[in-house]
Motif scaffolding. Sequence first.
Motif, short mmCIF file in Angstrom:
data_model
loop_
_atom_site.label_atom_id
_atom_site.label_comp_id
_atom_site.label_asym_id
_atom_site.label_seq_id
_atom_site.Cartn_x
_atom_site.Cartn_y
_atom_site.Cartn_z
N LEU A 236 3.90 14.39 -1.27
CA LEU A 236 5.01 13.46 -1.06
C LEU A 236 5.71 13.19 -2.39
O LEU A 236 6.94 13.22 -2.51
N HIS A 237 4.89 12.97 -3.43
CA HIS A 237 5.43 12.72 -4.77
C HIS A 237 6.26 13.92 -5.22
O HIS A 237 7.37 13.78 -5.74
N ALA A 238 5.71 15.14 -4.98
CA ALA A 238 6.42 16.35 -5.41
C ALA A 238 7.73 16.51 -4.64
O ALA A 238 8.74 16.96 -5.20
N SER A 239 7.75 16.11 -3.35
CA SER A 239 8.99 16.25 -2.58
C SER A 239 10.07 15.34 -3.16
O SER A 239 11.24 15.72 -3.25
N ILE A 240 9.68 14.12 -3.56
CA ILE A 240 10.67 13.21 -4.17
C ILE A 240 11.19 13.82 -5.47
O ILE A 240 12.37 13.79 -5.77
N ARG A 241 10.24 14.41 -6.23
CA ARG A 241 10.65 15.04 -7.50
C ARG A 241 11.63 16.18 -7.26
O ARG A 241 12.55 16.40 -8.04
N PRO B 149 0.82 -1.23 0.00
CA PRO B 149 0.00 0.00 0.00
C PRO B 149 0.84 1.27 0.00
O PRO B 149 0.39 2.31 -0.49
N ALA B 150 2.09 1.19 0.50
CA ALA B 150 2.95 2.39 0.52
C ALA B 150 3.19 2.91 -0.89
O ALA B 150 3.31 4.12 -1.12
N LEU B 151 3.26 1.99 -1.85
CA LEU B 151 3.50 2.37 -3.25
C LEU B 151 2.34 3.25 -3.74
O LEU B 151 2.56 4.28 -4.39
N LYS B 152 1.14 2.85 -3.39
CA LYS B 152 -0.03 3.63 -3.81
C LYS B 152 -0.01 5.00 -3.14
O LYS B 152 -0.31 6.02 -3.76
N GLN B 153 0.39 5.00 -1.86
CA GLN B 153 0.40 6.28 -1.13
C GLN B 153 1.38 7.28 -1.74
O GLN B 153 1.09 8.47 -1.82
N ILE B 154 2.55 6.77 -2.20
CA ILE B 154 3.53 7.68 -2.81
C ILE B 154 2.92 8.35 -4.04
O ILE B 154 3.09 9.54 -4.28
N LEU B 155 2.15 7.58 -4.83
CA LEU B 155 1.56 8.15 -6.04
C LEU B 155 0.33 8.99 -5.71
O LEU B 155 0.05 9.99 -6.38
N GLN B 156 -0.38 8.59 -4.66
CA GLN B 156 -1.64 9.27 -4.33
C GLN B 156 -1.40 10.59 -3.62
O GLN B 156 -2.08 11.58 -3.89
N GLY C 103 7.64 9.66 -14.19
CA GLY C 103 6.82 10.25 -13.15
C GLY C 103 7.60 11.18 -12.23
O GLY C 103 7.03 12.04 -11.57
N PHE C 104 8.92 10.99 -12.18
CA PHE C 104 9.76 11.81 -11.30
C PHE C 104 10.72 12.70 -12.08
O PHE C 104 11.53 13.41 -11.49
#
Length: 457
Positions: free
Chosen positions: A37-42, A26-33, A93-94
């Motif tokens: 969080l996604h923007a911080s990784i980017r 489920p963590a994988l879905k959360q990173i995309l959702q 995506g990143f």
Amino acid sequence: MGLKRVIGIFFDQYPNERLDLFQAFPALKQILQRRKLHASIRTIGDVVFTFIILSGLFGPQDPHENIVIFLSWGLWWPSMVLSWFFVGRMWCGFCPFPGLGRVLQRLGWVRYRPVPRWLQKYGIYWAVFLFAVIIWLEESMGIKESPRATALLILAILGGATFFSILYPLQAWCRYLCPMGRITGVASTMSMTEFRPDHSICKGCTSFACKRGRDGQRGCPVYLGAFGVTNNLDCLICGRCVSLCDKNSPRINFRSPFAELLISKGRYITCSYIIPLLLASQLARFMDAGILKAFEPADYSTVYRMAMFSGLLLFWFVMTVMFLKLGAKVFGTTEDELFGRFSPMVPVFVPTAFAGELVCRLNYALHEAQFFFPTLGRQFGLDLSSWEFHVPFWIYPLLDLFLVISSVAAGLHVLHRLVYGDFYGLVSPLRHRLCELLVYGMGATYIILLPFWYAPI
Ligand code: SF4
Ligand code: SF4
Ligand code: SF4
């Protein structure tokens, strides 16, 4: 699902089975959702790329004194190539390239026009052409040895992505023109993961929020929407639609890496050009490293190098296109009322093209990694020369032979599945054997040329 079943899926024993990774992790879905969080990784990627551009343009120009070369060609490229197999196009995506365009679009500094027909129709040809130009520049002009040229190449791609996001809505560059995106999409057809919707859920949807957006949030950046994703070629796996869809339809599946190759059968025009180009560029790079560079005159000019490498690339491109055409003739059937026109040898040689690219990129990464810390030290005035380590020479051929032999085995498997699957009864045993000979022939060509590749090591 048990481990045995998962291994069975990987080795193509259950070609139609999928493991929903959002459910398993489920963590994988959360990173995309979770978009923040996604923007911080980017943002981490944005910072690294800004450093590469600035250090490449204004830092030391001796490749032994600037880590930009290793970060770009030894870390970024090889990691991206390696990621194709595991996570398909997830790099996109990143990717930092569309970032500036997104900011300009938010600021409203844009002139939105509908994406023109010519771009939709011919963009992929330009993308393939641009990819050929990158390979050509990389090998014939020594971009890999020049921090400034490396930074300029990255700036050129950033410029393309930004320019097209000023002209057209969302990410037209990523959908139609980006050479990196194109090659990533083609190679991702043999990825062990796929981003797909649950079509049974999408059937009853009326909002299509995944494509159109919702509550002021932008929709799919490449005009697809999760419901429109049927292969790994175009979806960026940016995850935007995961948060937009309120019906929980999009998911990432674990699958057999052969699944999409067998479904696509080389029907997509992009694959028909990219695969021979990749094969040709690898064979040209092997020969260039061991033959052209060994015999070039002491006072050779850039024009001489460009001409020699161009000749080699053209020669191998013509050879590989003819090789694939010969394979299609030997296979005997290239059109079917169910599947339309297809190129049977394209999926057969996708594993070889992928393995060849890994050979080129991983060898370079391994070799240059030895000198990373001393280079870092020289760039920032520290003495890290004692941190240099040694990669034993035998590792290179061992790794390369493993990759090439595995790719031949994978190619033979794809061929077998085509002959005894969708085309059962249409390809005679003799034709099957002759096609197998072509797969062995390509593998043997790689193995014969590999020693040339080691000349600079
Ligand atoms: S298509 Fe190109 S610019 Fe767009 S996200 Fe992928 S690599 Fe980056
Ligand atoms: S992915 Fe979600 S929003 Fe998109 S069509 Fe399917 S159900 Fe609708
Ligand atoms: S379908 Fe569009 S929004 Fe969804 S992951 Fe793919 S590129 Fe992103």
